[in-house]
Scaffold this motif. Sequence first.
Motif, PDB file in Angstrom:
ATOM      1  N   LEU A   1       1.475  -2.234   4.412  1.00 55.11           N
ATOM      2  CA  LEU A   1       1.674  -0.800   4.251  1.00 55.11           C
ATOM      3  C   LEU A   1       3.153  -0.530   3.973  1.00 55.11           C
ATOM      4  O   LEU A   1       4.031  -1.080   4.635  1.00 55.11           O
ATOM      5  N   SER A   2       3.432   0.322   3.004  1.00 52.51           N
ATOM      6  CA  SER A   2       4.814   0.734   2.787  1.00 52.51           C
ATOM      7  C   SER A   2       5.277   1.578   3.974  1.00 52.51           C
ATOM      8  O   SER A   2       4.448   2.082   4.750  1.00 52.51           O
TER       9      SER A   2
ATOM     10  N   VAL B   1       0.867  -1.184   0.000  1.00 54.32           N
ATOM     11  CA  VAL B   1       0.000   0.000   0.000  1.00 54.32           C
ATOM     12  C   VAL B   1       0.897   1.224   0.000  1.00 54.32           C
ATOM     13  O   VAL B   1       1.699   1.416   0.924  1.00 54.32           O
ATOM     14  N   SER B   2       0.786   2.047  -1.022  1.00 48.07           N
ATOM     15  CA  SER B   2       1.630   3.239  -1.121  1.00 48.07           C
ATOM     16  C   SER B   2       1.029   4.399  -0.344  1.00 48.07           C
ATOM     17  O   SER B   2      -0.155   4.376   0.022  1.00 48.07           O
ATOM     18  N   VAL B   3       1.834   5.411  -0.112  1.00 40.59           N
ATOM     19  CA  VAL B   3       1.328   6.595   0.576  1.00 40.59           C
ATOM     20  C   VAL B   3       0.258   7.282  -0.266  1.00 40.59           C
ATOM     21  O   VAL B   3      -0.699   7.867   0.269  1.00 40.59           O
TER      22      VAL B   3
ATOM     23  N   VAL C   1      -8.364  -0.599   7.230  1.00 41.86           N
ATOM     24  CA  VAL C   1      -7.274  -0.944   6.312  1.00 41.86           C
ATOM     25  C   VAL C   1      -7.083  -2.452   6.318  1.00 41.86           C
ATOM     26  O   VAL C   1      -6.667  -3.032   7.325  1.00 41.86           O
ATOM     27  N   ARG C   2      -7.406  -3.098   5.214  1.00 45.17           N
ATOM     28  CA  ARG C   2      -7.133  -4.528   5.072  1.00 45.17           C
ATOM     29  C   ARG C   2      -5.645  -4.729   4.789  1.00 45.17           C
ATOM     30  O   ARG C   2      -5.002  -3.895   4.170  1.00 45.17           O
ATOM     31  N   GLN C   3      -5.101  -5.856   5.223  1.00 46.70           N
ATOM     32  CA  GLN C   3      -3.692  -6.202   4.975  1.00 46.70           C
ATOM     33  C   GLN C   3      -2.775  -5.040   5.334  1.00 46.70           C
ATOM     34  O   GLN C   3      -1.894  -4.651   4.557  1.00 46.70           O
TER      35      GLN C   3
END
Length: 346
Positions: A131-132, A99-101, A125-127
């Motif tokens: 997150l990056s 997941v990018s910013v 927020v899934r997974q």
Amino acid sequence: MSFKDIKGQKEAKEFFQKAVSKDRLGFFYIFAGPDGVGKGLFARELAKSLFCESGALRPGKPSVGTLDNCSSCPACLRIDSDNHPDVNWLDVRESAELVSVKDARPLQDALYLKPAEGPFKVAIVRQADRLSIAAANSLLKTLEEPPPGALLILLAAALEALPATVRSRGQVVRFYPLPRDVVEKMLCQRGLGEEEARYLAAISQGSPGRALEIAQRDGFQEKRNLVEAFAHLSKENDLKVAEELYRRAGKDAQNSMERRKRLLNLITYLLYFYRDIYLLREEAQGLLVNEDQGDLVRRLSQRLKSGAVEKIITILLETKRNLLYHSNQHLVLAVLTKEIVNLAVP
């Protein structure tokens, strides 16, 4: 669907029941536990309880001491269809590994908007363990200055993958695998045959979501084909089998992470197969999970040399580790088939 339909997770239910009864629902929670055990479902039902027109958790209404919701009012139905303006979800994009910013920022911005239909803004927020670093760091500003009426929930299978700065600011709620018999019953209720349900309940390690995901990809038949291929592994076809294993995992995979996940599933099938051979030799037939291929289990049990099964199981476990950390997946599989051939073929 409502809270009473969620299987297991007694601790999570009691935790939120207590928070609601004392009017102490917090701002930031981390739902930690294996994939497919109900974290997302629980988050959805909690959101429905906040907006349900029955008013159980709405400000100004007397608390009825329950987390439940009607699941039939317009608010509940819109949340179930991911169409409620005050409940926002963030998923990993199909073509992305993290997941990018850029992906995370709209979700954060939504928390600061005035609610459209009530006093709450919910972000899930899934997974979240994908997150990056930049996306996780961008969350810190929201965590340090949470807007009123906001509720942020991160769903994570690997809690340790979240930065410590994020973990330390949230209340961690644990979710646990379900008993095998419960998973098997759930699968039968979804229309799976008893034999398939029994097998998937065993290998899914208490995760009905994972079991259903495997079933949707025809995993039971895939397992049967894979076991047959390895039962007939030879020095002439070992590389061909490795190639087929790699091709099968990559079919319709969106990215290398999805291919790796499927490869790990295939290696899990093999682990349970050779485990059954070991158990049969130890006269523990009642613990076998590959009952549908019992004849094959018995045949290999008689054919493999003493000590070979234990070594093959060790090789499969090493293969799972190598697939997680080695970029050349094809080479890992070629080494696997070659090593098993050396142990299993005279």
